[in-house]
Every structure is written in structure tokens, then in C-alpha cells.
Design an enzyme around this catalytic site. Structure first.
Site, PDB file in Angstrom:
ATOM      1  CE  LYS A   9     -31.639  89.417 -28.519  1.00  0.00           C
ATOM      2  NZ  LYS A   9     -31.788  88.907 -27.021  1.00  0.00           N
ATOM      3  CE1 TYR A  49     -28.345  84.289 -27.149  1.00  0.00           C
ATOM      4  CE2 TYR A  49     -30.284  83.836 -28.769  1.00  0.00           C
ATOM      5  CZ  TYR A  49     -29.386  84.901 -28.220  1.00  0.00           C
ATOM      6  OH  TYR A  49     -29.875  86.088 -28.475  1.00  0.00           O
ATOM      7  CG  ASN A 112     -32.860  91.356 -24.790  1.00  0.00           C
ATOM      8  OD1 ASN A 112     -32.945  90.749 -25.797  1.00  0.00           O
ATOM      9  ND2 ASN A 112     -31.978  91.315 -24.076  1.00  0.00           N
ATOM     10  CG  HIS A 115     -26.787  88.834 -29.393  1.00  0.00           C
ATOM     11  ND1 HIS A 115     -26.884  88.411 -28.023  1.00  0.00           N
ATOM     12  CD2 HIS A 115     -25.710  88.391 -30.095  1.00  0.00           C
ATOM     13  CE1 HIS A 115     -25.639  87.634 -27.932  1.00  0.00           C
ATOM     14  NE2 HIS A 115     -24.951  87.795 -29.094  1.00  0.00           N
ATOM     15  CD  GLU A 126     -22.090  85.819 -30.082  1.00  0.00           C
ATOM     16  OE1 GLU A 126     -22.683  86.842 -30.284  1.00  0.00           O
ATOM     17  OE2 GLU A 126     -22.397  85.102 -28.701  1.00  0.00           O
TER      18      GLU A 126
HETATM   19  P1  CMP Z   1     -28.947  88.315 -25.278  1.00  0.00           P
HETATM   20  O1  CMP Z   1     -27.787  89.328 -25.169  1.00  0.00           O
HETATM   21  O2  CMP Z   1     -29.478  87.800 -26.716  1.00  0.00           O
HETATM   22  O3  CMP Z   1     -27.939  87.102 -24.736  1.00  0.00           O
HETATM   23  C1  CMP Z   1     -28.894  85.937 -24.256  1.00  0.00           C
HETATM   24  C2  CMP Z   1     -30.115  86.330 -23.956  1.00  0.00           C
HETATM   25  O4  CMP Z   1     -30.980  85.558 -22.896  1.00  0.00           O
HETATM   26  C3  CMP Z   1     -30.408  87.568 -23.292  1.00  0.00           C
HETATM   27  O5  CMP Z   1     -30.149  88.765 -24.395  1.00  0.00           O
HETATM   28  C4  CMP Z   1     -31.803  87.615 -23.069  1.00  0.00           C
HETATM   29  O6  CMP Z   1     -32.571  87.780 -23.996  1.00  0.00           O
HETATM   30  C5  CMP Z   1     -32.149  86.178 -22.636  1.00  0.00           C
HETATM   31  N1  CMP Z   1     -32.204  86.024 -20.986  1.00  0.00           N
HETATM   32  C6  CMP Z   1     -31.377  86.352 -20.341  1.00  0.00           C
HETATM   33  N2  CMP Z   1     -31.728  86.227 -18.934  1.00  0.00           N
HETATM   34  C7  CMP Z   1     -32.991  85.910 -19.042  1.00  0.00           C
HETATM   35  C8  CMP Z   1     -34.322  85.540 -18.136  1.00  0.00           C
HETATM   36  N3  CMP Z   1     -33.998  85.695 -16.970  1.00  0.00           N
HETATM   37  N4  CMP Z   1     -35.316  85.293 -18.761  1.00  0.00           N
HETATM   38  C9  CMP Z   1     -35.301  85.217 -20.285  1.00  0.00           C
HETATM   39  N5  CMP Z   1     -34.560  85.592 -20.979  1.00  0.00           N
HETATM   40  C10 CMP Z   1     -33.248  85.773 -20.293  1.00  0.00           C
END
Ligand code: CMP
Length: 140
Positions: A9, A49, A112, A115, A126
Site C-alpha cells: 500500500k 473496494y 496497514n 492488502h 481482485e
Molecule cells: P484491507 O485488507 O486492504 O481491506 C479493507 C481495508 O479497509 C483494510 O485493509 C483496512 O485498511 C481498511 N479498514 C478496515 N477497517 C477500518 C477502519 N475501522 N478504519 C479505517 N480503515 C479500515
């Protein structure tokens, strides 16, 4: 053999962690079948998303994912979906196990680092969001 979609990311790319994450991908036995560096438009991030569009964090998530370059990759190995999710750790880095990529590199639930697809079916959908089937290199 199974495939999954990984994304390094924008936070991890910006912070210079791409090389270490790629090294980890290879050391965990994944083959890279497709990879590119791309900056998503807001619309492209919203498309990727779309399943989360009703969530309160959708705007924050798609703004972040279109904030700079990211690296989508199609990864292949036995049990690729489950194995990649094990290697990356929990969505929230506060809950991520020691030794996982998110424990090491993620700074928050939103930013984070990586993904991973949550099922074989979504791994294919995806992967094809970023790479048409004919540009994914076949197993030799
Ligand atoms: P990812 O695995 O990319 O899939 C969906 C993403 O949404 C997740 O990682 C997080 O980065 C994001 N996400 C999920 N929950 C939250 C939250 N409560 N606040 C902000 N971002 C979120």
C-alpha cells in the site's frame, strides 16, 4: 497451486518498505506472477473496494489508497490466500502477531502496509481488477 492478490500500500511504498516486503514474499515461497507500480485514481480505489462502500471508513480508505503509488502483485503458491493472510497478520496492527508484515510495518488500521484477498474467488476477481488474465505469467 493457488493465486491471491497482494498490494503493497501507499504508506509502505512511501516509507521505503517495498524491498523488504518483496523479500519476505519470496522467502515465504510465493512466486510473483504479475506486479506493477501504479497510483490509483480515487475512482479506481473506489472500484477496488466497492464491497466496503457503505462502511464509514470508505472515504478515508479510498483517499489513502489513491494518495500515492502502490504495488499490486499476483502471488502464487499452495494455499496462497490463507498463507498470505497469515504472513500479513490482522487488519489492525495492534492485533497483528509478532513477525507479521503488519506488526512490522503498519501504523494504523487504515494505513496497514499491505492488502490480501480473503478468498480464492476474490483473489481471482481482485487480480483481474489490476491484471487481465493474459498478462499474468503462467506457471512454467
Ligand atoms: P484491507 O485488507 O486492504 O481491506 C479493507 C481495508 O479497509 C483494510 O485493509 C483496512 O485498511 C481498511 N479498514 C478496515 N477497517 C477500518 C477502519 N475501522 N478504519 C479505517 N480503515 C479500515
Amino acid at each position: 497451486m493457488e493465486r491471491t492478490l497482494a498490494i503493497i500500500k501507499p504508506d509502505a511504498v512511501q516509507n521505503g518498505h517495498s524491498g523488504k516486503i518483496l523479500d519476505r514474499i519470496l522467502s515465504e515461497g510465493f512466486a510473483v506472477r504479475a506486479m506493477k507500480l501504479v497510483t490509483l485514481s480515487k475512482t479506481e480505489a473506489e472500484g477496488f473496494y466497492a464491497v466496503h462502500r457503505e462502511r464509514p471508513f470508505f472515504g478515508e480508505l479510498t483517499t489513502f489508497m489513491s494518495s500515492g503509488p502502490c504495488i499490486p502483485l499476483v502471488l502464487e503458491r499452495a494455499d496462497a490466500v490463507a498463507k498470505w493472510r497469515e504472513v500479513i497478520g490482522a487488519t489492525n496492527p495492534a492485533d497483528a502477531a509478532e513477525g507479521t508484515i503488519r506488526k512490522q510495518f503498519a501504523t494504523s488500521m487504515g494505513e496497514n502496509a499491505v492488502h490480501g484477498s480473503d478468498s480464492t474467488e476474490n483473489g481471482k476477481l481482485e487480480s483481474n481488477y489490476f491484471f487481465p488474465e493474459h498478462v499474468i505469467v503462467a506457471n512454467s
